[in-house]
Design a protein around this motif. Sequence first.
Motif, PDB file in Angstrom:
ATOM      1  N   ILE A  23      62.157  -3.195 -10.686  1.00 17.49           N
ATOM      2  CA  ILE A  23      61.903  -3.736 -12.027  1.00 17.49           C
ATOM      3  C   ILE A  23      61.243  -2.701 -12.938  1.00 17.49           C
ATOM      4  CG2 ILE A  23      61.768  -6.137 -11.295  1.00 17.49           C
ATOM      5  CD1 ILE A  23      58.696  -5.858 -11.441  1.00 17.49           C
ATOM      6  N   MET A  71      67.996  -6.065 -16.736  1.00 19.92           N
ATOM      7  CA  MET A  71      68.433  -7.406 -17.133  1.00 19.92           C
ATOM      8  C   MET A  71      68.791  -8.232 -15.904  1.00 19.92           C
ATOM      9  SD  MET A  71      72.321  -7.337 -17.643  1.00 19.92           S
ATOM     10  CE  MET A  71      73.423  -6.279 -16.739  1.00 19.92           C
ATOM     11  N   ASN A  86      61.712 -13.528 -12.165  1.00 14.93           N
ATOM     12  CA  ASN A  86      62.906 -13.953 -12.880  1.00 14.93           C
ATOM     13  C   ASN A  86      62.523 -14.637 -14.189  1.00 14.93           C
ATOM     14  OD1 ASN A  86      65.936 -14.214 -12.455  1.00 14.93           O
ATOM     15  ND2 ASN A  86      65.359 -16.256 -13.114  1.00 14.93           N
ATOM     16  N   MET A 122      64.935 -12.261 -16.461  1.00 15.79           N
ATOM     17  CA  MET A 122      66.042 -11.555 -15.817  1.00 15.79           C
ATOM     18  C   MET A 122      67.059 -12.546 -15.269  1.00 15.79           C
ATOM     19  SD  MET A 122      64.141  -8.766 -13.464  1.00 15.79           S
ATOM     20  CE  MET A 122      63.757  -9.974 -12.226  1.00 15.79           C
TER      21      MET A 122
END
Lengths: 268, 259
Positions: free
Chosen positions: A156, A161, A188, A193
Motif C-alpha cells: 500500500i 487503487m 480497504n 481500495m
Amino acid sequence: MSQPVVQIRDLRFARGNRMIFDGIDLDIMPGSVTAIMGPSGTGKTTLLKLIGGQLRPLSGSIRVRGEEVQTLSRPALYRMRKRIGMLFQSGALLTDLNVFENVAFPIREHTRLPQALVRDLVLMKLEAVGLRGAAGLMPSELSGGMARRVALARAIALDPMMVLYDEPFTGQDPISMGVLVKLIRELNLALGMTSVVVSHDVREATAIADYAYLLSDGKIMNHGTPDALWGAESQWTRQFLNGLPDGPVAFHYPAAPFRDDLLGGAPR
Amino acid sequence: MLDLLQQLGRAALGLFQRLGRGNLFLLQTLASTPGILLRPGLVIRQLWSVGVLTLVIIVVSGLFVGMVMGLQGYNTLVDFGAEESLGVLVALSLVRELGPVVAALLFAGRAGSALTAEIGLMKATEQLSGMEMMAVDPVQRVIAPRFLAAFLSMPLLAAIFSAVGIFGGYLVGVGLLGVDDGAFWSQMQDKVDFHDDILNGVIKSIVFGFVVGWIAMFEGYDAVPTAEGVSQATTRTVVHSALVVLGLDFVLTALMFGD
C-alpha cells in the motif's frame, strides 16, 4: 451501476497440456473485497499473475479499469502496476533490505520525494500495520505473520487503487490470521481500495468478502455473496465450504478397480 | 531407436532454447546497463561484494602461483645458466596466461557462484516477481548492477593477481634462490611488451569478466525456483564458466599471439 475494476471474459490459459482456465468470466467491483476460492492447484495465483500482466492468456480478455492488460506496452503495463499492490504468499520481501527500506523501496523507485517525506510516509504505512517499532529489523528476524504485514505495508506504499492478496492466511497462527483479516477489511475501507483475496481459508475469506467466486478445474463453480454461497444447493459448493472429505470431489484419485489391481498380479 | 532419437531431439531443442534465452537475456541486460550508471550507488555496493570480497582469494592464490613459478622456473633455467631470465618467465606467464585465466576461474568459483545463488534465491522467494509487480524491472535493478560490477572487477582482479604473482616469483627467485636482483627486473622490463603482452592479457580478462558475469547472471535468472534448482544452477555456473574461460583462452591466444 459503476464499471468493474477488473473485468475478465472467456479467459483461457494452459500450462503445457494442462488447461488451467477454460473460459472464465469474472468481475471485480470498485471498493469491494472479492474472494477467489478454490482447492489447491486450481490456478488462483495464476489468475492474479494474469491480472497483473506477468502471464499472458491463451485467449479471452482481461481488462483493468477498461484497459486490455495483454495489449499494453511495457511502460503502460508498468504504469498500471504502480496502481496495483500485490501481497505475495511468501511476502517476497527483499532480504538484503531492512523493514523500513523494504516499505520505502517502491516509493524510492518511483518518486523523487525528499528523504524526510519518504520517512514519514513509510512510518505511516508501518503504523497502519502496527509494525512501526519493527522498522529496523531485517526480514530474517520477522515471524511469518509480521513479514506478511510488512509486505502489506509495502503493497500500500504507493496508495494503490487495488490490492491483490495471494493466500494471505496460509500458514498463519490464529492471532496473525485475525490481525490480517482485520487489516484487509479496514485498509480497504480506509484507503478506498478494491481488494482481491485469493484463498482456500474459507471462513476467513468469506468473513471479509463482499462477493466470492469458487474456482475449480478451470471453471467457476459458483459465485455470489458469501451468505448466498453458504446457503447454496450445489453439492460441490457444500463440500468445499464445509471441507467434507468425500463428495463430488472424490476421496480417491482415479484408478482401476481396487479388486482388479489387487488380483491382477502383474507387478508395476 | 525412435525413443533415442526423440530424446536426442528434445535435448537439442532444449539446448537451443536455452541458448536463445541466454542471448535475449544478455541483450536485455546490456540495454539496461547504461541506465544503471545514473545510480552509481547500486553498482558500488555490488563492486564491493563481487570485487572486494574476492580480493583475498585472488591475492593469496596469486602469491602462491608466483612462488611456484619462481621455483619451477629456476630449476629448469639453472640447467642452461639462464636463471637471470626468471623474471621474464614469471612475468610473461602471468600477464599473458595465468593472470587472466586463473583469476577468472577463481572469480567464477567465488563471485560467480555467489551471484547465481543470490539471484536464484531471489527468484525462488518471489523477490524478482515482486519487483515486477511493483513496476520495477528486475533486470535493471538487480541484474545490470551486478553484471557491470563483474565486468569491471575482473580485469582489475586479474591485474592484481599478476602483480602479486610476480612479487611471489621475486620472493622465491631473488630472496630464496639468489637470482640477481637487477637482472630479474631489468630483463623483465626489457622483454615484456606493454602492447603485445600486458594489453592482450587485459583484453583476455575483460572478455572473461563479460562471459563469467553473463553466465552467472543468466544461470541465476533462469534457475528452477526451488532449492534443488538453485544448487544445480550454481554448479552449472562454475562448470560452464571454467569450460568457457579455458576454451576462449585458447581462441584468444590463437588470435592475439598466434602470428
